[in-house]
Design a protein around this motif. Structure first.
Motif, PDB file in Angstrom:
ATOM      1  N   PRO A   3       0.830  -1.218   0.000  1.00  0.00           N
ATOM      2  CA  PRO A   3       0.000   0.000   0.000  1.00  0.00           C
ATOM      3  C   PRO A   3       0.864   1.268   0.000  1.00  0.00           C
ATOM      4  CG  PRO A   3      -0.338  -1.305   2.013  1.00  0.00           C
ATOM      5  CD  PRO A   3       0.679  -2.010   1.184  1.00  0.00           C
ATOM      6  N   THR A   4       0.358   2.291  -0.657  1.00  0.00           N
ATOM      7  CA  THR A   4       1.060   3.568  -0.714  1.00  0.00           C
ATOM      8  C   THR A   4       0.834   4.332   0.586  1.00  0.00           C
ATOM      9  OG1 THR A   4       0.685   3.645  -3.087  1.00  0.00           O
ATOM     10  CG2 THR A   4       1.299   5.711  -2.022  1.00  0.00           C
ATOM     11  N   PRO A   5       1.897   4.802   1.235  1.00  0.00           N
ATOM     12  CA  PRO A   5       1.700   5.579   2.462  1.00  0.00           C
ATOM     13  C   PRO A   5       1.071   6.940   2.161  1.00  0.00           C
ATOM     14  CG  PRO A   5       4.038   5.446   1.898  1.00  0.00           C
ATOM     15  CD  PRO A   5       3.290   4.621   0.888  1.00  0.00           C
ATOM     16  N   LEU A   6       0.281   7.434   3.106  1.00  0.00           N
ATOM     17  CA  LEU A   6      -0.356   8.740   2.906  1.00  0.00           C
ATOM     18  C   LEU A   6       0.672   9.849   2.716  1.00  0.00           C
ATOM     19  CD1 LEU A   6      -3.457   8.810   5.267  1.00  0.00           C
ATOM     20  CD2 LEU A   6      -3.387   8.566   2.804  1.00  0.00           C
ATOM     21  N   GLN A   7       1.845   9.702   3.295  1.00  0.00           N
ATOM     22  CA  GLN A   7       2.882  10.720   3.132  1.00  0.00           C
ATOM     23  C   GLN A   7       3.196  10.926   1.650  1.00  0.00           C
ATOM     24  OE1 GLN A   7       4.262  12.719   5.589  1.00  0.00           O
ATOM     25  NE2 GLN A   7       5.070  13.838   3.843  1.00  0.00           N
ATOM     26  N   ALA A   8       3.145   9.871   0.858  1.00  0.00           N
ATOM     27  CA  ALA A   8       3.395   9.992  -0.583  1.00  0.00           C
ATOM     28  C   ALA A   8       2.311  10.851  -1.245  1.00  0.00           C
ATOM     29  CB  ALA A   8       3.451   8.612  -1.233  1.00  0.00           C
ATOM     30  N   PHE A   9       1.063  10.713  -0.799  1.00  0.00           N
ATOM     31  CA  PHE A   9      -0.021  11.557  -1.327  1.00  0.00           C
ATOM     32  C   PHE A   9       0.208  13.019  -0.938  1.00  0.00           C
ATOM     33  CE2 PHE A   9      -2.008   7.418  -1.474  1.00  0.00           C
ATOM     34  CZ  PHE A   9      -2.763   7.464  -2.626  1.00  0.00           C
TER      35      PHE A   9
END
Length: 100
Positions: A3-9
């Motif tokens: 899963p992509t971490p929210l920090q990347a968003f």
């Protein structure tokens, strides 16, 4: 697939908005703690948008569901967000629930 971490968003949103604005200011207000539903609550304020005569500032709330990322935004056409606006929308976003 990891899963992509929210920090990347958050990093991506910051990069996108910074390219369109003058003097972008990002302020993190709150972030999930361990064993909480993952979220990031932050503001973005800008002096001007390069392709517009007006500006806009936002309160953002990024949160994860089981398989989705939800992005919630409340915005006003001002360079600086009033504290009351930030407080009201922070409470709304932080008290929100995902209903299945």
């Amino acid at each position: 697939m990891q899963p992509t971490p929210l920090q990347a968003f958050l990093d991506n949103q910051t990069k996108l908005v910074a390219a369109k604005t003058d003097n972008l200011r990002v302020k993190e207000l709150s972030r999930s703690k361990e064993n909480e539903r993952e979220y990031i609550l932050f503001t973005m304020e800008a002096d001007a948008y390069k392709d517009s005569d007006t500006t806009e500032s936002q309160v953002y709330y990024f949160t994860k569901g089981e398989q989705d990322v939800f992005i919630c935004i409340s915005a006003i056409k001002q360079k600086k967000l009033p504290e009351k606006f930030i407080d009201v929308w922070s409470k709304v976003f932080l008290q929100s629930q995902i209903i299945k």
